[in-house]
Design a protein around this motif. Structure first.
Motif, PDB file in Angstrom:
ATOM      1  N   LEU A   7       0.839  -1.194   0.000  1.00 18.91           N
ATOM      2  CA  LEU A   7       0.000   0.000   0.000  1.00 18.91           C
ATOM      3  C   LEU A   7       0.877   1.248   0.000  1.00 18.91           C
ATOM      4  N   TYR A   8       0.638   2.129  -0.973  1.00 21.66           N
ATOM      5  CA  TYR A   8       1.421   3.349  -1.134  1.00 21.66           C
ATOM      6  C   TYR A   8       0.511   4.566  -1.190  1.00 21.66           C
ATOM      7  N   ASP A   9       1.026   5.708  -0.718  1.00 19.76           N
ATOM      8  CA  ASP A   9       0.377   7.004  -0.903  1.00 19.76           C
ATOM      9  C   ASP A   9       0.919   7.588  -2.200  1.00 19.76           C
ATOM     10  N   VAL A  10       0.018   8.004  -3.095  1.00 20.67           N
ATOM     11  CA  VAL A  10       0.391   8.523  -4.400  1.00 20.67           C
ATOM     12  C   VAL A  10      -0.391   9.806  -4.654  1.00 20.67           C
ATOM     13  N   VAL A  11       0.231  10.769  -5.345  1.00 26.10           N
ATOM     14  CA  VAL A  11      -0.472  11.970  -5.783  1.00 26.10           C
ATOM     15  C   VAL A  11      -0.556  11.904  -7.300  1.00 26.10           C
ATOM     16  N   MET A  12      -1.791  11.747  -7.820  1.00 27.89           N
ATOM     17  CA  MET A  12      -1.999  11.684  -9.262  1.00 27.89           C
ATOM     18  C   MET A  12      -2.898  12.834  -9.682  1.00 27.89           C
ATOM     19  N   HIS A  13      -2.410  13.641 -10.604  1.00 22.88           N
ATOM     20  CA  HIS A  13      -3.146  14.805 -11.106  1.00 22.88           C
ATOM     21  C   HIS A  13      -3.533  15.737  -9.963  1.00 22.88           C
ATOM     22  N   GLY A  14      -2.675  15.840  -8.973  1.00 22.43           N
ATOM     23  CA  GLY A  14      -2.911  16.731  -7.852  1.00 22.43           C
ATOM     24  C   GLY A  14      -3.833  16.179  -6.781  1.00 22.43           C
ATOM     25  N   VAL A  15      -4.256  14.931  -6.919  1.00 21.45           N
ATOM     26  CA  VAL A  15      -5.179  14.324  -5.959  1.00 21.45           C
ATOM     27  C   VAL A  15      -4.460  13.215  -5.194  1.00 21.45           C
ATOM     28  N   PRO A  16      -4.343  13.350  -3.858  1.00 29.79           N
ATOM     29  CA  PRO A  16      -3.695  12.287  -3.087  1.00 29.79           C
ATOM     30  C   PRO A  16      -4.615  11.069  -2.966  1.00 29.79           C
ATOM     31  N   THR A  17      -4.031   9.893  -3.106  1.00 32.61           N
ATOM     32  CA  THR A  17      -4.804   8.660  -3.008  1.00 32.61           C
ATOM     33  C   THR A  17      -3.894   7.541  -2.511  1.00 32.61           C
ATOM     34  N   ARG A  18      -4.466   6.408  -2.170  1.00 33.44           N
ATOM     35  CA  ARG A  18      -3.703   5.226  -1.749  1.00 33.44           C
ATOM     36  C   ARG A  18      -3.954   4.133  -2.767  1.00 33.44           C
ATOM     37  N   MET A  19      -2.854   3.474  -3.154  1.00 33.75           N
ATOM     38  CA  MET A  19      -2.942   2.421  -4.150  1.00 33.75           C
ATOM     39  C   MET A  19      -2.054   1.260  -3.746  1.00 33.75           C
ATOM     40  N   LYS A  20      -2.430   0.056  -4.169  1.00 29.01           N
ATOM     41  CA  LYS A  20      -1.566  -1.101  -4.007  1.00 29.01           C
ATOM     42  C   LYS A  20      -0.700  -1.180  -5.254  1.00 29.01           C
ATOM     43  N   LEU A  21       0.620  -1.080  -5.066  1.00 26.57           N
ATOM     44  CA  LEU A  21       1.559  -1.068  -6.178  1.00 26.57           C
ATOM     45  C   LEU A  21       2.708  -2.019  -5.908  1.00 26.57           C
ATOM     46  N   ASN A  22       3.359  -2.473  -6.979  1.00 29.33           N
ATOM     47  CA  ASN A  22       4.614  -3.191  -6.805  1.00 29.33           C
ATOM     48  C   ASN A  22       5.722  -2.145  -6.730  1.00 29.33           C
ATOM     49  N   GLU A  23       6.944  -2.572  -6.438  1.00 34.38           N
ATOM     50  CA  GLU A  23       8.031  -1.613  -6.221  1.00 34.38           C
ATOM     51  C   GLU A  23       8.363  -0.806  -7.469  1.00 34.38           C
ATOM     52  N   ALA A  24       8.300  -1.428  -8.651  1.00 39.17           N
ATOM     53  CA  ALA A  24       8.623  -0.719  -9.895  1.00 39.17           C
ATOM     54  C   ALA A  24       7.619   0.403 -10.155  1.00 39.17           C
ATOM     55  N   ASP A  25       6.332   0.122  -9.976  1.00 36.05           N
ATOM     56  CA  ASP A  25       5.311   1.150 -10.182  1.00 36.05           C
ATOM     57  C   ASP A  25       5.405   2.237  -9.119  1.00 36.05           C
ATOM     58  N   ALA A  26       5.738   1.858  -7.904  1.00 37.26           N
ATOM     59  CA  ALA A  26       5.874   2.847  -6.833  1.00 37.26           C
ATOM     60  C   ALA A  26       6.990   3.834  -7.161  1.00 37.26           C
ATOM     61  N   GLU A  27       8.086   3.345  -7.713  1.00 36.48           N
ATOM     62  CA  GLU A  27       9.163   4.255  -8.123  1.00 36.48           C
ATOM     63  C   GLU A  27       8.716   5.143  -9.272  1.00 36.48           C
ATOM     64  N   ARG A  28       7.981   4.566 -10.214  1.00 35.78           N
ATOM     65  CA  ARG A  28       7.514   5.324 -11.381  1.00 35.78           C
ATOM     66  C   ARG A  28       6.578   6.456 -10.980  1.00 35.78           C
TER      67      ARG A  28
END
Length: 80
Positions: A7-28
């Motif tokens: 589970l990661y905290d991500v900001v996409m298009h200015g909107v903070p959200t939580r997503m389940k990601l693998n390590e490669a996507d989390a870095e991206r």
């Protein structure tokens, strides 16, 4: 290709959200692992703190005009 999801905290298009990601996507997506300490921003000590802003007013969704126009065509009788 994959890997275990975390589970990661991500900001996409200015909107903070939580997503389940693998390590490669989390870095991206420059994501932060939930529960991990946040890195301290590199800010000058002279910078003033930002004023808290008021929350934006909710936008009202417009009514479905196509549906209301079609309902009024028969004179409001509701049948054939």
């Amino acid at each position: 290709m994959g890997g275990p999801l975390k589970l990661y905290d991500v900001v996409m298009h200015g909107v903070p959200t939580r997503m389940k990601l693998n390590e490669a996507d989390a870095e991206r997506y420059n994501a932060t692992l939930v529960g991990a300490p946040e890195p301290e921003p590199e800010a000058d000590a002279e910078q003033p703190l930002a004023e808290p802003s008021k929350p934006a007013a909710k936008k009202r969704t417009p009514a479905n005009k196509a549906r209301t126009a079609a309902a009024d065509k028969d004179g409001g009788t509701g049948g054939d």
